[in-house]
Structures are given as structure tokens and as C-alpha cells.
Design a protein around this motif. Structure first.
Motif, mmCIF file in Angstrom:
data_model
loop_
_atom_site.group_PDB
_atom_site.id
_atom_site.type_symbol
_atom_site.label_atom_id
_atom_site.label_comp_id
_atom_site.label_asym_id
_atom_site.label_seq_id
_atom_site.Cartn_x
_atom_site.Cartn_y
_atom_site.Cartn_z
ATOM 1 N N PHE A 86 0.797 -1.137 0.019
ATOM 2 C CA PHE A 86 -0.102 0.066 0.182
ATOM 3 C C PHE A 86 0.815 1.178 -0.033
ATOM 4 O O PHE A 86 2.056 1.193 0.410
ATOM 5 C CB PHE A 86 -0.883 0.098 1.230
ATOM 6 C CG PHE A 86 -1.828 -1.025 1.363
ATOM 7 C CD1 PHE A 86 -3.085 -0.973 0.906
ATOM 8 C CD2 PHE A 86 -1.569 -2.130 2.171
ATOM 9 C CE1 PHE A 86 -4.065 -1.916 1.056
ATOM 10 C CE2 PHE A 86 -2.331 -3.123 2.363
ATOM 11 C CZ PHE A 86 -3.811 -3.298 1.585
ATOM 12 N N LEU A 87 0.324 2.305 -0.254
ATOM 13 C CA LEU A 87 0.912 3.567 -0.145
ATOM 14 C C LEU A 87 -0.348 4.605 0.539
ATOM 15 O O LEU A 87 -1.377 4.414 0.174
ATOM 16 C CB LEU A 87 1.293 4.474 -1.491
ATOM 17 C CG LEU A 87 1.873 5.787 -1.316
ATOM 18 C CD1 LEU A 87 2.835 5.860 -2.615
ATOM 19 C CD2 LEU A 87 0.995 6.967 -1.350
ATOM 20 N N PHE A 88 0.120 5.365 1.596
ATOM 21 C CA PHE A 88 -0.851 5.972 2.356
ATOM 22 C C PHE A 88 -0.273 7.472 2.399
ATOM 23 O O PHE A 88 0.905 7.894 2.584
ATOM 24 C CB PHE A 88 -1.186 5.552 3.889
ATOM 25 C CG PHE A 88 -1.813 4.407 3.802
ATOM 26 C CD1 PHE A 88 -3.319 4.193 3.701
ATOM 27 C CD2 PHE A 88 -1.271 3.128 3.923
ATOM 28 C CE1 PHE A 88 -3.879 3.113 3.812
ATOM 29 C CE2 PHE A 88 -1.918 1.869 4.172
ATOM 30 C CZ PHE A 88 -3.521 1.799 4.223
ATOM 31 N N SER A 89 -1.321 8.531 2.326
ATOM 32 C CA SER A 89 -0.932 9.665 2.196
ATOM 33 C C SER A 89 -1.663 10.384 3.410
ATOM 34 O O SER A 89 -3.008 10.399 3.211
ATOM 35 C CB SER A 89 -1.090 10.397 0.811
ATOM 36 O OG SER A 89 -0.752 12.091 0.977
ATOM 37 N N PHE A 90 -1.053 11.173 4.387
ATOM 38 C CA PHE A 90 -1.894 11.342 5.454
ATOM 39 C C PHE A 90 -1.454 13.049 5.627
ATOM 40 O O PHE A 90 -0.542 13.159 6.206
ATOM 41 C CB PHE A 90 -1.461 10.779 6.847
ATOM 42 C CG PHE A 90 -1.840 9.283 6.728
ATOM 43 C CD1 PHE A 90 -3.039 8.725 6.206
ATOM 44 C CD2 PHE A 90 -0.748 8.447 6.991
ATOM 45 C CE1 PHE A 90 -3.261 7.570 6.355
ATOM 46 C CE2 PHE A 90 -0.965 7.166 7.183
ATOM 47 C CZ PHE A 90 -2.382 6.468 6.670
ATOM 48 N N LYS A 97 2.539 11.960 -8.271
ATOM 49 C CA LYS A 97 2.239 11.508 -9.558
ATOM 50 C C LYS A 97 1.988 10.110 -9.878
ATOM 51 O O LYS A 97 2.100 9.386 -8.887
ATOM 52 C CB LYS A 97 3.406 11.994 -10.397
ATOM 53 C CG LYS A 97 3.496 13.573 -10.630
ATOM 54 C CD LYS A 97 4.778 13.936 -11.146
ATOM 55 C CE LYS A 97 5.179 15.453 -11.258
ATOM 56 N NZ LYS A 97 6.084 15.865 -11.975
ATOM 57 N N GLN A 98 1.539 9.753 -11.231
ATOM 58 C CA GLN A 98 1.202 8.232 -11.163
ATOM 59 C C GLN A 98 2.185 7.297 -11.004
ATOM 60 O O GLN A 98 1.994 5.969 -10.537
ATOM 61 C CB GLN A 98 0.804 8.145 -12.754
ATOM 62 C CG GLN A 98 0.321 6.875 -13.021
ATOM 63 C CD GLN A 98 -1.211 6.524 -12.602
ATOM 64 O OE1 GLN A 98 -1.756 7.393 -11.859
ATOM 65 N NE2 GLN A 98 -1.226 5.217 -12.158
ATOM 66 N N ASP A 99 3.704 7.711 -11.084
ATOM 67 C CA ASP A 99 4.641 6.666 -10.741
ATOM 68 C C ASP A 99 4.651 6.275 -9.415
ATOM 69 O O ASP A 99 4.735 5.142 -9.002
ATOM 70 C CB ASP A 99 6.106 7.268 -10.871
ATOM 71 C CG ASP A 99 6.507 7.454 -12.390
ATOM 72 O OD1 ASP A 99 5.745 6.909 -13.180
ATOM 73 O OD2 ASP A 99 7.374 8.425 -12.889
ATOM 74 N N TRP A 100 4.090 6.998 -8.390
ATOM 75 C CA TRP A 100 4.068 6.636 -6.996
ATOM 76 C C TRP A 100 2.633 6.057 -6.837
ATOM 77 O O TRP A 100 2.592 4.917 -6.295
ATOM 78 C CB TRP A 100 3.956 8.196 -6.066
ATOM 79 C CG TRP A 100 5.340 8.197 -5.695
ATOM 80 C CD1 TRP A 100 5.870 9.466 -5.825
ATOM 81 C CD2 TRP A 100 6.265 7.480 -4.813
ATOM 82 N NE1 TRP A 100 6.991 9.574 -5.417
ATOM 83 C CE2 TRP A 100 7.442 8.252 -4.337
ATOM 84 C CE3 TRP A 100 6.104 6.475 -4.173
ATOM 85 C CZ2 TRP A 100 8.346 8.124 -3.797
ATOM 86 C CZ3 TRP A 100 7.092 5.931 -3.563
ATOM 87 C CH2 TRP A 100 8.492 6.854 -3.271
ATOM 88 N N LEU A 101 1.590 6.568 -7.630
ATOM 89 C CA LEU A 101 0.137 5.817 -7.147
ATOM 90 C C LEU A 101 0.028 4.339 -7.965
ATOM 91 O O LEU A 101 -0.551 3.549 -7.513
ATOM 92 C CB LEU A 101 -0.896 6.643 -7.882
ATOM 93 C CG LEU A 101 -0.904 8.207 -7.448
ATOM 94 C CD1 LEU A 101 -1.921 8.788 -8.046
ATOM 95 C CD2 LEU A 101 -0.986 8.295 -5.700
ATOM 96 N N ALA A 102 0.955 4.290 -8.984
ATOM 97 C CA ALA A 102 0.703 2.834 -9.485
ATOM 98 C C ALA A 102 1.890 1.806 -8.887
ATOM 99 O O ALA A 102 1.627 0.547 -9.079
ATOM 100 C CB ALA A 102 1.115 2.780 -10.798
ATOM 101 N N LEU A 103 2.702 2.516 -8.018
ATOM 102 C CA LEU A 103 3.701 1.218 -7.321
ATOM 103 C C LEU A 103 2.998 0.285 -6.577
ATOM 104 O O LEU A 103 3.352 -0.853 -6.551
ATOM 105 C CB LEU A 103 4.551 2.347 -6.670
ATOM 106 C CG LEU A 103 5.964 1.560 -6.215
ATOM 107 C CD1 LEU A 103 7.309 2.931 -5.872
ATOM 108 C CD2 LEU A 103 5.701 0.751 -4.856
ATOM 109 N N ARG A 106 -1.556 -2.906 -4.219
ATOM 110 C CA ARG A 106 -3.095 -3.033 -3.400
ATOM 111 C C ARG A 106 -3.499 -1.798 -3.160
ATOM 112 O O ARG A 106 -4.631 -1.476 -2.556
ATOM 113 C CB ARG A 106 -3.037 -3.681 -2.132
ATOM 114 C CG ARG A 106 -2.419 -5.229 -2.515
ATOM 115 C CD ARG A 106 -2.329 -5.895 -1.274
ATOM 116 N NE ARG A 106 -3.709 -6.043 -0.301
ATOM 117 C CZ ARG A 106 -3.859 -6.815 0.768
ATOM 118 N NH1 ARG A 106 -2.802 -7.276 1.286
ATOM 119 N NH2 ARG A 106 -5.039 -6.921 1.201
ATOM 120 N N GLY A 107 -3.082 -0.442 -3.736
ATOM 121 C CA GLY A 107 -3.499 0.610 -3.927
ATOM 122 C C GLY A 107 -2.844 1.791 -3.183
ATOM 123 O O GLY A 107 -2.087 1.530 -2.248
ATOM 124 N N ALA A 108 -3.370 3.170 -3.577
ATOM 125 C CA ALA A 108 -2.674 4.272 -2.870
ATOM 126 C C ALA A 108 -3.799 4.759 -2.022
ATOM 127 O O ALA A 108 -4.860 5.117 -2.958
ATOM 128 C CB ALA A 108 -1.962 4.911 -3.922
#
Length: 319
Positions: A86-90, A97-103, A106-108
Motif C-alpha cells: 500500500f501507499l498512504f498519504s496523510f 504523480k502516477q509513478d507513485w500511485l501505480a507502485l 493493493r492501492g494508494a
């Protein structure tokens, strides 16, 4: 509650501010591995009244970086090598950008400080108070390249009382964010979370605010002024009115009956040496509980105002 190949779930975390602190702690409490935390260096000149994500990361021995550019290829490569689920932004302040969101497979996901789709964009708590809302909250949603418009995982509402300042409301939103993440995380981890798309027609996008935006409109009514004052009360840059070219920062007000000698029209201040009032263009009155003249460290008292302006009634030049 595991990631791929039976190991604990792993998440890259972008975080800042109190929401970042509390939500990072929720992940750690749930046993989520956090190989990398990205946060911000405190901006020069900014009033830092909130807790430090970097300090929490240090307490737990987490790698924490403060990049000027979060899209540095070396950081992306490091994150990719960590194989996050996962990636979380708090409350991270930069768009990813998409490079991070697609990494993460199981989702960002992002935690936003409003009841989406209302108050998408910047400073959602301040905007909600400015508009006299009686509730706001926190929303966990899937991220995409458009700000705050991904599908909603969960949200939690909190009340806004009529005299709450934005800082007080932000404290409630922080608790709401913790509640939302704590109750949503098990379903996210086991793959059973249900997401619902936003109806963007039910809200709108708001931009950031500048100190100059705190100027009290000369034609504003008492309620509008009170909402602006409490939305911009310290630690934020205050609402202000100008008298003789000098700014007077209005930090706290309460609705009150107008003094019996509140004559005249337009936005103006009155003091009898004991109390200080702001009279709005609609004739409504606000008792000024705290104010300062710009550049003065000491609060402006009612007697101090009379000393500055012996005629007691001063019209503002805010038009």
C-alpha cells in the motif's frame, strides 16, 4: 492482515501534521511494516503548532526523509525495492504523480480533512468554518492523479460549534481521521474493503489561502465576519480590518447585542474603555475578545483602543 507471501502488510507513508502523526501510529499499532516515511521539513516562518511525523518515525526507528522533490527517481527506486503493498498519504502537502500511485499493487489511499466530495482541495477545515458549516469530518479515499476525487473507503463526521475556531475543528478532524483509518484498515488489509465512487456534483474544489485573504469585507454581515475570524484565528494568519492604513488583527469574537450608542453605518469599531465591539455593515455586533495592531506583540485592550482613537468610533477602510 498480511501482505504478499504471508509476510505482514507493508506500506510507504507520506505524512505531515497531526493527522500524519495519528494515522502513522494507527498503521504501526496494526502491525503494518513501514519501510519508508516521507514528510516535509518545516517551512521557514511558518507557525509550527502541530506534532512532528519525523519525531514519531525516529521513535520507532523508521527511515524518514524530507525530499524537496518526492518524485526523485532514487526515492522511487528505493520504494519499489521495498515491495510495498500500500501507499498512504496523510496530510502530505504535495500531489503525487502516477509513478507513485501505480507502485503499490493493493492501492494508494489518502486521508482528506472533509466529508468528500465537499471541500475538495486545500485548507478544507478553514473553508468549512468560513462558510459556517455545522459539520465536517475526515475521508479515506483511493488516490488518482486528480485531487480528492477517488472512490471513498470510509468517512467520519464531526460537529462544528458556532464559536469553534479552525484549530479546534482541526483537532476533531484529527480524531475522525484516526477513527476512519483504524476501522477501515482491517478490511483494506484482508481485501474486503468496499469503495464507493464520489458524486462530484455534490461538492466543489477550493484552493489555498493567503494572509491577504483575511481582509474583512466592508459589506460583510456579523455572521460572515464571525465565521471568517474563527476560521483564521491563531495559529493561522488572522482576519483583519484596516484603520488609517494600519491593520488590526481580529483574533476572537462572539456575537453580542450592539451597544446602545452604536450609531453610524458600515464596518467600524467601538470601545467604551471596558469593551471592544466590531459593528458590521448589517448592524450586527460582535464583541472582540482578542485583537492586535499589526506589528504589536501585546494584545489590544479596550482602553488601549481608546488611547489610540479618543473619539471611540472608528470606521474601517476595508472596502
Amino acid at each position: 492482515m498480511s501482505g504478499d507471501r504471508g509476510r505482514p502488510a507493508r506500506a510507504i507513508v507520506f505524512a505531515y501534521h497531526d493527522v500524519g502523526v495519528r494515522c502513522l501510529r494507527v498503521l504501526l499499532d496494526a502491525g503494518v511494516e513501514v519501510p519508508l516515511v516521507l514528510t516535509h521539513a518545516n517551512a521557514p516562518g511558518e507557525t509550527i503548532w502541530f506534532r512532528s511525523v519525523a519525531a514519531v518515525a525516529a521513535e520507532h526507528g523508521l527511515r524518514c526523509v524530507m525530499p524537496t522533490d518526492p518524485h526523485d527517481p532514487a526515492l522511487l527506486a528505493e520504494a519499489r525495492a521495498a515491495e510495498p503493498d500500500f501507499l498512504f498519504s496523510f496530510y502530505y502537502r504535495q500531489m503525487l504523480k502516477q509513478d507513485w500511485l501505480a507502485l503499490p499493487p493493493r492501492g494508494a489511499f489518502n486521508m482528506h480533512g472533509s466529508l468528500l466530495p465537499r471541500y475538495r482541495g486545500r485548507a478544507p477545515v478553514n473553508w468549512a468554518v468560513i462558510h459556517g458549516e455545522r459539520e465536517t469530518g475526515a475521508t479515506l479515499h483511493r488516490m488518482n492523479e486528480k485531487p480528492d476525487n477517488g472512490a471513498i473507503v470510509d468517512q467520519c463526521a464531526v460537529p462544528i460549534l458556532r464559536d469553534d475556531t479552525a484549530r479546534e475543528v482541526f483537532g476533531k478532524v484529527t480524531v475522525a481521521a484516526e477513527i476512519v483509518l483504524a476501522r477501515s484498515l482491517p478490511a483494506l488489509l484482508d481485501g474486503t474493503a468496499v469503495e464507493r465512487p464520489q458524486d462530484l456534483s455534490q461538492g466543489r474544489y477550493f484552493g489555498g489561502r493567503r494572509p491577504e485573504d483575511g481582509r474583512i469585507p466592508g459589506d460583510a454581515g456579523a455572521r460572515q465576519i464571525h465565521d471568517l475570524v474563527r476560521a483564521l484565528a491563531p495559529p493561522y494568519p488572522c482576519a483583519f480590518l484596516c484603520i488609517g492604513g494600519k491593520r488590526f488583527l481580529i483574533e476572537r469574537t462572539l456575537h453580542a447585542p450592539a451597544p446602545p450608542d452604536a450609531l453610524g453605518s458600515g464596518l467600524r469599531l467601538l470601545s467604551d474603555g471596558f469593551g471592544l465591539w466590531l459593528i458590521a455593515a448589517d448592524g450586527g455586533a460582535l464583541r472582540v475578545l482578542a485583537a492586535r495592531r499589526d506589528g504589536d506583540a501585546i494584545a489590544l485592550s479596550a482602553r488601549g483602543f481608546v488611547a489610540l482613537f479618543p473619539n471611540r468610533w472608528i470606521a474601517a477602510d476595508n472596502d
